[in-house]
Design an enzyme around this catalytic site. Structure first.
Site, mmCIF file in Angstrom:
data_model
loop_
_atom_site.group_PDB
_atom_site.id
_atom_site.type_symbol
_atom_site.label_atom_id
_atom_site.label_comp_id
_atom_site.label_asym_id
_atom_site.label_seq_id
_atom_site.Cartn_x
_atom_site.Cartn_y
_atom_site.Cartn_z
ATOM 1 N N CYS A 269 0.837 -1.202 0.000
ATOM 2 C CA CYS A 269 0.000 0.000 0.000
ATOM 3 C C CYS A 269 0.878 1.261 0.000
ATOM 4 O O CYS A 269 1.582 1.504 -0.969
ATOM 5 C CB CYS A 269 -0.985 -0.024 1.166
ATOM 6 S SG CYS A 269 -2.329 1.185 0.978
ATOM 7 N N HIS B 119 -3.677 -4.923 -0.260
ATOM 8 C CA HIS B 119 -3.233 -5.455 1.029
ATOM 9 C C HIS B 119 -3.311 -6.985 1.031
ATOM 10 O O HIS B 119 -4.411 -7.539 1.201
ATOM 11 C CB HIS B 119 -4.121 -4.922 2.156
ATOM 12 C CG HIS B 119 -3.922 -3.485 2.488
ATOM 13 N ND1 HIS B 119 -3.042 -3.063 3.463
ATOM 14 C CD2 HIS B 119 -4.493 -2.369 1.978
ATOM 15 C CE1 HIS B 119 -3.090 -1.748 3.551
ATOM 16 N NE2 HIS B 119 -3.952 -1.300 2.650
ATOM 17 N N GLU C 20 -2.428 -8.941 3.375
ATOM 18 C CA GLU C 20 -2.809 -9.381 4.723
ATOM 19 C C GLU C 20 -4.303 -9.235 4.982
ATOM 20 O O GLU C 20 -4.837 -9.793 5.955
ATOM 21 C CB GLU C 20 -2.008 -8.609 5.786
ATOM 22 C CG GLU C 20 -2.486 -7.206 6.085
ATOM 23 C CD GLU C 20 -2.091 -6.161 5.057
ATOM 24 O OE1 GLU C 20 -2.401 -4.979 5.280
ATOM 25 O OE2 GLU C 20 -1.469 -6.518 4.028
#
Length: 219
Positions: free
Chosen positions: A81, A191, A193
């Site tokens: 990001c 992202h 995650e």
């Protein structure tokens, strides 16, 4: 294996750390806030969340800018990001200089751009799930990932000077670069995650790829 997650007070650090621990249970994943921690690592992950100007100011205040540049040149390196955006030379967000690791700039989504249907203007930030197109093969983001959905939260996009660094694109009213890769460096606008099993698989491939590098413990 030692994985350093850069801790400069900005970003979704714990989520990134836990995701890496999940895919690499035998690795030592630490939040790193000193240059020495980067030098002692086998791989470095550079997450980011928030404004470009605040993030670069935090890095500068902690005297980590040179260490990040070093890690990007000398370790398997994953930016996420704002951790992607900060690699570039300049951002419209705050009109500030970035790290200059990659030539190019960061610009805001066009305010008046419309979706392909022509029925609605873009809502900024671009938030939620979107599909990507991988433009060339890479061990961390292979072309088989084209059409997969990843999670995005951003109002600004990177515009590389050299199209060759673009690894993947996405479309949100306009097509934009959502991943770059060169040498030992890869970075994504989305992202991993926060992207469920698809994102965890990407992080697992990053760990496997990082293990192929011959890492020296010296600066």
């Amino acid at each position: 294996m030692r994985i350093a997650v850069i801790d400069y007070g900005m970003g979704n650090l714990r989520s990134v750390q836990k995701a890496l621990e999940h895919v690499a249970p035998h690795a030592q994943v630490t939040l790193a806030h000193t240059a020495d921690a980067f030098y002692e690592s086998d791989a470095v992950v550079f997450p980011g969340q928030g404004s470009f100007a605040d993030c670069i100011a935090a890095l500068t205040a902690q005297q980590l800018t040179d260490a990040v540049r070093w890690a990007a040149a000398n370790r398997p390196f994953l930016g996420i990001c704002v951790g992607l955006q900060l690699l570039f030379a300049h951002s419209e967000e705050g009109d500030v200089a970035g790290l200059g690791i990659l030539p190019g700039k960061v610009v805001r989504f066009p305010k008046n751009e419309m979706f392909a249907t022509g029925h609605a203007h873009l809502k900024v930030p671009h938030m939620g799930w979107n599909t990507i197109t991988v433009t060339r093969d890479h061990p961390v983001l292979p072309t088989s990932e084209t059409g997969k959905r990843y999670y995005f939260v951003h109002s600004y996009v990177v515009v590389p000077e050299d199209d060759a660094v673009t690894l993947a694109t996405c479309e949100y009213g306009i097509p934009f670069t959502c991943a770059v890769a060169t040498g030992n460096l890869i970075a994504t606008q989305f992202h991993p995650e926060k992207s469920g099993e698809t994102g965890l698989a990407l992080l697992s491939r990053f760990v496997t790829w990082a293990q192929t590098f011959s890492v020296s413990s010296t600066q």
